[in-house]
Design a protein around this motif. Structure first.
Motif, PDB file in Angstrom:
ATOM      1  N   GLY A 194      19.704  49.702  52.845  1.00  0.00           N
ATOM      2  CA  GLY A 194      20.022  48.482  52.098  1.00  0.00           C
ATOM      3  C   GLY A 194      18.894  48.071  51.167  1.00  0.00           C
ATOM      4  O   GLY A 194      19.130  47.681  50.025  1.00  0.00           O
ATOM      5  N   VAL A 195      17.664  48.192  51.629  1.00  0.00           N
ATOM      6  CA  VAL A 195      16.509  47.849  50.798  1.00  0.00           C
ATOM      7  C   VAL A 195      16.405  48.814  49.620  1.00  0.00           C
ATOM      8  O   VAL A 195      16.140  48.409  48.485  1.00  0.00           O
ATOM      9  CB  VAL A 195      15.206  47.843  51.633  1.00  0.00           C
ATOM     10  CG1 VAL A 195      13.978  47.747  50.743  1.00  0.00           C
ATOM     11  CG2 VAL A 195      15.234  46.696  52.636  1.00  0.00           C
ATOM     12  N   LYS A 196      16.640  50.110  49.855  1.00  0.00           N
ATOM     13  CA  LYS A 196      16.596  51.105  48.775  1.00  0.00           C
ATOM     14  C   LYS A 196      17.621  50.792  47.701  1.00  0.00           C
ATOM     15  O   LYS A 196      17.332  50.870  46.502  1.00  0.00           O
ATOM     16  CB  LYS A 196      16.838  52.509  49.323  1.00  0.00           C
ATOM     17  CG  LYS A 196      15.652  53.096  50.044  1.00  0.00           C
ATOM     18  CD  LYS A 196      15.964  54.496  50.547  1.00  0.00           C
ATOM     19  CE  LYS A 196      14.802  55.078  51.335  1.00  0.00           C
ATOM     20  NZ  LYS A 196      15.128  56.417  51.866  1.00  0.00           N
ATOM     21  N   GLN A 235      16.810  49.866  43.772  1.00  0.00           N
ATOM     22  CA  GLN A 235      17.394  50.605  42.649  1.00  0.00           C
ATOM     23  C   GLN A 235      18.052  49.647  41.661  1.00  0.00           C
ATOM     24  O   GLN A 235      17.904  49.789  40.446  1.00  0.00           O
ATOM     25  CB  GLN A 235      18.408  51.638  43.142  1.00  0.00           C
ATOM     26  CG  GLN A 235      17.764  52.838  43.798  1.00  0.00           C
ATOM     27  CD  GLN A 235      18.789  53.778  44.409  1.00  0.00           C
ATOM     28  OE1 GLN A 235      19.966  53.445  44.562  1.00  0.00           O
ATOM     29  NE2 GLN A 235      18.333  54.975  44.785  1.00  0.00           N
ATOM     30  N   ARG A 236      18.769  48.655  42.162  1.00  0.00           N
ATOM     31  CA  ARG A 236      19.391  47.649  41.289  1.00  0.00           C
ATOM     32  C   ARG A 236      18.340  46.884  40.506  1.00  0.00           C
ATOM     33  O   ARG A 236      18.502  46.616  39.319  1.00  0.00           O
ATOM     34  CB  ARG A 236      20.224  46.671  42.111  1.00  0.00           C
ATOM     35  CG  ARG A 236      21.617  47.128  42.343  1.00  0.00           C
ATOM     36  CD  ARG A 236      22.473  45.972  42.869  1.00  0.00           C
ATOM     37  NE  ARG A 236      23.434  46.557  43.781  1.00  0.00           N
ATOM     38  CZ  ARG A 236      23.855  46.025  44.890  1.00  0.00           C
ATOM     39  NH1 ARG A 236      23.416  44.847  45.264  1.00  0.00           N
ATOM     40  NH2 ARG A 236      24.729  46.631  45.647  1.00  0.00           N
ATOM     41  N   LEU A 237      17.263  46.531  41.185  1.00  0.00           N
ATOM     42  CA  LEU A 237      16.179  45.799  40.540  1.00  0.00           C
ATOM     43  C   LEU A 237      15.539  46.644  39.439  1.00  0.00           C
ATOM     44  O   LEU A 237      15.271  46.151  38.349  1.00  0.00           O
ATOM     45  CB  LEU A 237      15.133  45.380  41.572  1.00  0.00           C
ATOM     46  CG  LEU A 237      13.931  44.603  41.052  1.00  0.00           C
ATOM     47  CD1 LEU A 237      14.370  43.275  40.451  1.00  0.00           C
ATOM     48  CD2 LEU A 237      12.925  44.372  42.149  1.00  0.00           C
ATOM     49  N   GLN A 238      15.318  47.922  39.700  1.00  0.00           N
ATOM     50  CA  GLN A 238      14.717  48.805  38.705  1.00  0.00           C
ATOM     51  C   GLN A 238      15.617  48.969  37.488  1.00  0.00           C
ATOM     52  O   GLN A 238      15.134  49.055  36.358  1.00  0.00           O
ATOM     53  CB  GLN A 238      14.412  50.176  39.311  1.00  0.00           C
ATOM     54  CG  GLN A 238      13.225  50.165  40.237  1.00  0.00           C
ATOM     55  CD  GLN A 238      12.991  51.512  40.910  1.00  0.00           C
ATOM     56  OE1 GLN A 238      13.908  52.317  41.017  1.00  0.00           O
ATOM     57  NE2 GLN A 238      11.775  51.740  41.369  1.00  0.00           N
ATOM     58  N   GLU A 239      16.913  49.021  37.686  1.00  0.00           N
ATOM     59  CA  GLU A 239      17.842  49.173  36.566  1.00  0.00           C
ATOM     60  C   GLU A 239      17.855  47.938  35.673  1.00  0.00           C
ATOM     61  O   GLU A 239      17.989  48.043  34.457  1.00  0.00           O
ATOM     62  CB  GLU A 239      19.262  49.438  37.093  1.00  0.00           C
ATOM     63  CG  GLU A 239      19.420  50.795  37.739  1.00  0.00           C
ATOM     64  CD  GLU A 239      20.754  50.939  38.460  1.00  0.00           C
ATOM     65  OE1 GLU A 239      21.573  49.990  38.424  1.00  0.00           O
ATOM     66  OE2 GLU A 239      20.972  52.002  39.066  1.00  0.00           O
TER      67      GLU A 239
END
Length: 109
Positions: free
Chosen positions: A37-39, A43-47
């Motif tokens: 869930g953290v990963k 990934q959403r944050l990086q996008e």
């Protein structure tokens, strides 16, 4: 005494609603689910992450060359508030983004 008992029962109900029970899941499975869930969230944050770029600072001469005007014009526009200047010691700087925003479109109807 009955109001105290009612208050205790209400508090127990609230705590019971906040309690999560894990049935048929091992600690390793729980840890793996949390890590996954953290990963996904990372990934959403990086996008969607847009790093903040610092404004490029320009000297008066750079502004003069950029706008193709005389240095006295840059000085007059600064005094009139058309350009905003920033000081550091005895030096004067302008933010490139603000100089670009100062250029306004003309209505050529």
């Amino acid at each position: 005494m009955s109001t105290l008992l009612a208050a205790i029962i209400d508090q127990q109900k609230i705590m019971a609603e906040k309690t999560i029970q894990f049935i048929q899941i091992s600690p390793d499975q729980l840890q793996e689910a949390i890590v996954d869930g953290v990963k996904i969230e990372l990934q959403r944050l990086q996008e969607n992450f847009q790093p903040k770029h610092p404004d490029e600072l320009m000297t008066r001469n750079e502004v003069k060359d950029f706008l193709k005007v005389d240095l006295s014009t840059v000085h007059n526009w600064t005094k009139k508030g058309k350009l905003k200047s920033y000081g550091l010691g005895h030096r004067i700087y302008y933010k490139r983004s603000e100089v670009e925003k100062a250029i306004i479109p003309l209505n050529n109807d």
